[in-house]
Design an enzyme around this catalytic site. Structure first.
Site, mmCIF file in Angstrom:
data_model
loop_
_atom_site.group_PDB
_atom_site.id
_atom_site.type_symbol
_atom_site.label_atom_id
_atom_site.label_comp_id
_atom_site.label_asym_id
_atom_site.label_seq_id
_atom_site.Cartn_x
_atom_site.Cartn_y
_atom_site.Cartn_z
ATOM 1 C CG ASP A 18 -55.404 -15.530 40.692
ATOM 2 O OD1 ASP A 18 -55.866 -14.720 41.516
ATOM 3 O OD2 ASP A 18 -55.838 -15.643 39.530
ATOM 4 C CG HIS A 35 -55.060 -11.593 50.987
ATOM 5 N ND1 HIS A 35 -54.818 -11.964 49.685
ATOM 6 C CD2 HIS A 35 -56.059 -10.652 50.931
ATOM 7 C CE1 HIS A 35 -55.622 -11.294 48.872
ATOM 8 N NE2 HIS A 35 -56.382 -10.498 49.605
ATOM 9 C CG LEU A 129 -35.405 -20.728 47.062
ATOM 10 C CD1 LEU A 129 -35.421 -21.578 45.789
ATOM 11 C CD2 LEU A 129 -36.753 -20.833 47.788
#
Length: 241
Positions: A18, A35, A129
């Site tokens: 956020d 972004h 990962l």
């Protein structure tokens, strides 16, 4: 802060990314700039999380509600997503990362769906990962899709209603086969989960920070893990006095 190597590292961390737009606005830049910088931050945190010993990382990148944003911002996000799929493919190959996309892919353009398919197939056997990206994802939508799937199986006689239990529901969700998150992080000061992983967060610890996502560094991740270590995770058991 304690040495991170001495602390218990959460197995699965979920993050609500956020603050990209607000971060950019504060710098006098367009929201799309935020972004772009936020996408770069995702790459950094993937590497740092794995170095710390986190095995699963899930990020909330685009929600089912995000389609309601201004058209030019949505178009820019889709363009960024196309580029990110290419970058993520290179990053995954470099770091032995297994990538999986959560959410309803049917609303995404065909070329994006194809890139997602390529990314998932080419990284499936990677043992580093486990990185999940939630795209066109909403927790309620996910549960509805899972319930419709189970209802069809009952209707077809493949499943009895009494066979539906928590395990079966979990295995019908987008996150089937993944461990539930130990820690949820939300950046930029908001303290709500915004329709993210509603089923999966039942026993998750929450950590909220005022830091906007583009400014979320390795040190901020360590702070979140440090806070996690001070939580008493008993899963409903009675605490010993």
């Amino acid at each position: 802060m304690s040495n991170i190597s001495e602390r218990k590292i959460p197995n699965h961390v979920a993050i609500i990314l956020d603050g990209n737009g607000r971060w950019a606005k504060a710098k006098g830049m367009p929201r799309n700039y935020g972004h772009v910088q936020g996408a770069k931050r995702v790459e950094d945190i993937c590497e740092e999380a794995y170095r710390m010993g986190i095995k699963y990382l899930t990020v909330y990148a685009f929600s089912t509600e995000n389609w309601n944003r201004p058209r030019d911002e949505v178009d820019a996000l889709m363009g960024l997503l196309r580029n990110y799929m290419k970058t993520c493919l290179r990053t995954a190959a470099k770091n032995n990362m297994c990538v999986r996309v959560l959410g309803d892919k049917t609303r995404l353009d065909e070329d994006i769906r194809n890139r997602i398919d390529q990314l998932e197939k080419s990284t499936r056997a990677n043992s580093g990962l486990h990185f999940q990206i939630a795209l066109n994802y909403g927790g309620r939508d996910e549960i509805c899709r899972a319930m419709r799937s189970l209802a069809r199986q009952v209707q077809e006689g493949k499943l009895a209603p009494e066979e539906i239990d928590e395990e079966l529901i979990s295995n019908t969700l987008d996150t089937a086969g993944l461990p539930e998150p130990d820690l949820l992080i939300r950046t930029c000061g908001e303290q709500r989960i915004s329709n993210f992983l509603l089923w999966q967060l039942a026993y998750t610890e929450f950590y909220f920070t005022s830091v906007a996502w583009p400014d979320f560094t390795k040190e901020e991740l360590e702070k979140a893990v440090e806070a996690y270590n001070h939580r008493d995770r008993r899963y409903g058991l009675v605490k010993d006095e």
